[in-house]
Design a protein around this motif. Structure first.
Motif, PDB file in Angstrom:
ATOM      1  N   SER A  38       0.716  -1.262   0.086  1.00  0.00           N
ATOM      2  CA  SER A  38       0.058   0.068  -0.076  1.00  0.00           C
ATOM      3  C   SER A  38       0.972   1.189   0.049  1.00  0.00           C
ATOM      4  O   SER A  38       0.331   2.387  -0.480  1.00  0.00           O
ATOM      5  CB  SER A  38      -1.118  -0.065   1.260  1.00  0.00           C
ATOM      6  OG  SER A  38      -0.135   0.024   2.404  1.00  0.00           O
ATOM      7  N   GLY A  39       2.030   1.286   0.316  1.00  0.00           N
ATOM      8  CA  GLY A  39       2.924   2.305   0.495  1.00  0.00           C
ATOM      9  C   GLY A  39       3.123   3.173  -0.876  1.00  0.00           C
ATOM     10  O   GLY A  39       3.071   4.611  -0.860  1.00  0.00           O
ATOM     11  N   SER A  40       3.203   2.444  -2.157  1.00  0.00           N
ATOM     12  CA  SER A  40       3.450   3.260  -3.208  1.00  0.00           C
ATOM     13  C   SER A  40       1.860   3.919  -3.770  1.00  0.00           C
ATOM     14  O   SER A  40       2.010   4.893  -4.160  1.00  0.00           O
ATOM     15  CB  SER A  40       3.792   2.343  -4.329  1.00  0.00           C
ATOM     16  OG  SER A  40       2.982   2.127  -5.499  1.00  0.00           O
ATOM     17  N   THR A  41       0.862   3.231  -3.559  1.00  0.00           N
ATOM     18  CA  THR A  41      -0.404   3.963  -3.938  1.00  0.00           C
ATOM     19  C   THR A  41      -0.630   5.064  -2.801  1.00  0.00           C
ATOM     20  O   THR A  41      -0.911   5.944  -3.544  1.00  0.00           O
ATOM     21  CB  THR A  41      -1.551   2.752  -3.625  1.00  0.00           C
ATOM     22  OG1 THR A  41      -1.095   1.622  -4.441  1.00  0.00           O
ATOM     23  CG2 THR A  41      -2.906   3.290  -4.029  1.00  0.00           C
ATOM     24  N   SER A  42      -0.257   4.690  -1.570  1.00  0.00           N
ATOM     25  CA  SER A  42      -0.661   6.007  -0.765  1.00  0.00           C
ATOM     26  C   SER A  42       0.374   7.009  -0.947  1.00  0.00           C
ATOM     27  O   SER A  42      -0.040   8.193  -1.118  1.00  0.00           O
ATOM     28  CB  SER A  42      -0.434   5.286   0.763  1.00  0.00           C
ATOM     29  OG  SER A  42      -0.384   6.577   1.680  1.00  0.00           O
ATOM     30  N   GLU A  43       1.519   6.876  -1.629  1.00  0.00           N
ATOM     31  CA  GLU A  43       2.494   7.997  -2.026  1.00  0.00           C
ATOM     32  C   GLU A  43       1.957   8.509  -3.145  1.00  0.00           C
ATOM     33  O   GLU A  43       2.027   9.928  -3.172  1.00  0.00           O
ATOM     34  CB  GLU A  43       3.950   7.343  -1.936  1.00  0.00           C
ATOM     35  CG  GLU A  43       4.891   8.529  -2.469  1.00  0.00           C
ATOM     36  CD  GLU A  43       5.026   9.470  -1.054  1.00  0.00           C
ATOM     37  OE1 GLU A  43       5.309  10.426  -1.258  1.00  0.00           O
ATOM     38  OE2 GLU A  43       4.993   8.766   0.115  1.00  0.00           O
ATOM     39  N   ASP A  44       1.535   7.812  -4.077  1.00  0.00           N
ATOM     40  CA  ASP A  44       0.737   8.403  -5.262  1.00  0.00           C
ATOM     41  C   ASP A  44      -0.419   9.304  -5.073  1.00  0.00           C
ATOM     42  O   ASP A  44      -0.505  10.463  -5.473  1.00  0.00           O
ATOM     43  CB  ASP A  44       0.368   7.319  -6.182  1.00  0.00           C
ATOM     44  CG  ASP A  44       1.254   6.592  -6.733  1.00  0.00           C
ATOM     45  OD1 ASP A  44       2.761   6.887  -6.724  1.00  0.00           O
ATOM     46  OD2 ASP A  44       1.092   5.457  -7.210  1.00  0.00           O
ATOM     47  N   ASP A  45      -1.184   8.807  -4.123  1.00  0.00           N
ATOM     48  CA  ASP A  45      -2.271   9.540  -3.672  1.00  0.00           C
ATOM     49  C   ASP A  45      -1.857  10.593  -2.979  1.00  0.00           C
ATOM     50  O   ASP A  45      -2.706  11.835  -2.932  1.00  0.00           O
ATOM     51  CB  ASP A  45      -3.364   8.666  -2.809  1.00  0.00           C
ATOM     52  CG  ASP A  45      -3.900   7.450  -3.577  1.00  0.00           C
ATOM     53  OD1 ASP A  45      -3.942   7.362  -4.604  1.00  0.00           O
ATOM     54  OD2 ASP A  45      -4.213   6.497  -2.785  1.00  0.00           O
ATOM     55  N   LYS A  46      -0.862  10.595  -2.097  1.00  0.00           N
ATOM     56  CA  LYS A  46      -0.495  11.783  -1.357  1.00  0.00           C
ATOM     57  C   LYS A  46      -0.131  13.118  -2.359  1.00  0.00           C
ATOM     58  O   LYS A  46      -0.253  14.303  -2.115  1.00  0.00           O
ATOM     59  CB  LYS A  46       0.525  11.391  -0.505  1.00  0.00           C
ATOM     60  CG  LYS A  46       1.126  12.510   0.598  1.00  0.00           C
ATOM     61  CD  LYS A  46       2.268  11.849   1.325  1.00  0.00           C
ATOM     62  CE  LYS A  46       2.662  12.733   2.297  1.00  0.00           C
ATOM     63  NZ  LYS A  46       3.748  12.007   3.398  1.00  0.00           N
ATOM     64  N   VAL A  47       0.742  12.624  -3.372  1.00  0.00           N
ATOM     65  CA  VAL A  47       1.005  13.579  -4.367  1.00  0.00           C
ATOM     66  C   VAL A  47       0.008  14.345  -4.992  1.00  0.00           C
ATOM     67  O   VAL A  47      -0.040  15.557  -5.147  1.00  0.00           O
ATOM     68  CB  VAL A  47       1.890  12.932  -5.578  1.00  0.00           C
ATOM     69  CG1 VAL A  47       2.343  13.704  -6.717  1.00  0.00           C
ATOM     70  CG2 VAL A  47       3.277  12.690  -4.771  1.00  0.00           C
ATOM     71  N   VAL A  48      -1.232  13.567  -5.279  1.00  0.00           N
ATOM     72  CA  VAL A  48      -2.474  14.139  -5.851  1.00  0.00           C
ATOM     73  C   VAL A  48      -3.150  15.106  -5.156  1.00  0.00           C
ATOM     74  O   VAL A  48      -3.535  16.453  -5.368  1.00  0.00           O
ATOM     75  CB  VAL A  48      -3.411  12.984  -6.629  1.00  0.00           C
ATOM     76  CG1 VAL A  48      -4.525  13.794  -6.897  1.00  0.00           C
ATOM     77  CG2 VAL A  48      -2.549  12.683  -7.861  1.00  0.00           C
ATOM     78  N   LEU A  49      -3.231  14.635  -3.691  1.00  0.00           N
ATOM     79  CA  LEU A  49      -3.697  15.602  -2.664  1.00  0.00           C
ATOM     80  C   LEU A  49      -3.041  16.733  -2.353  1.00  0.00           C
ATOM     81  O   LEU A  49      -3.719  17.912  -2.161  1.00  0.00           O
ATOM     82  CB  LEU A  49      -4.136  14.630  -1.454  1.00  0.00           C
ATOM     83  CG  LEU A  49      -5.342  13.425  -1.578  1.00  0.00           C
ATOM     84  CD1 LEU A  49      -5.163  12.711  -0.303  1.00  0.00           C
ATOM     85  CD2 LEU A  49      -6.517  14.167  -2.054  1.00  0.00           C
ATOM     86  N   GLN A  50      -1.783  16.533  -2.401  1.00  0.00           N
ATOM     87  CA  GLN A  50      -1.067  17.913  -1.954  1.00  0.00           C
ATOM     88  C   GLN A  50      -0.982  18.812  -3.078  1.00  0.00           C
ATOM     89  O   GLN A  50      -0.537  19.960  -2.807  1.00  0.00           O
ATOM     90  CB  GLN A  50       0.224  17.081  -1.593  1.00  0.00           C
ATOM     91  CG  GLN A  50       0.599  16.649  -0.233  1.00  0.00           C
ATOM     92  CD  GLN A  50       1.817  16.196  -0.077  1.00  0.00           C
ATOM     93  OE1 GLN A  50       2.930  16.101  -1.006  1.00  0.00           O
ATOM     94  NE2 GLN A  50       2.211  15.945   1.314  1.00  0.00           N
TER      95      GLN A  50
END
Length: 99
Positions: A38-50
């Motif tokens: 889940s780390g890579s997906t979470s990091e991807d989502d974080k980039v979009v949300l930020q």
């Protein structure tokens, strides 16, 4: 009308990913395998949300203000989704704001 459809499609595609990554992080690291997956997906989502602030500036300025976080999010969305590759930067920025 097509902007609304694209934004809706991107939102529909992003929400399950966001929900899955938030569920994975809120449940804690139950095993090394689950947290690694889940780390890579979470990091991807974080980039979009930020990128939301940059997306707001971009939309409000009609594309004249382009922030680094928005650029990273646009690149990420286009790498993950065919519909995003076909959408304009403005359409994607509006979709980011809809998240």
């Amino acid at each position: 009308m097509s902007r609304l459809l694209i934004a809706g499609a991107l939102l529909a595609l992003s929400l399950p990913t966001l929900a899955g990554s938030f569920a994975g992080t809120s449940a804690g690291a139950s095993s090394a395998g689950s947290s690694a997956s889940s780390g890579s997906t979470s990091e991807d989502d974080k980039v979009v949300l930020q990128a939301r602030d940059d997306a707001a500036s971009f939309v409000a300025s009609e594309g004249r203000i382009r922030g680094a976080r928005l650029e990273a999010a646009l690149r990420q969305l286009r790498e993950r989704d065919e519909a995003a590759r076909q959408a304009s930067d403005l359409e994607l920025a509006q979709a980011i704001l809809a998240l």
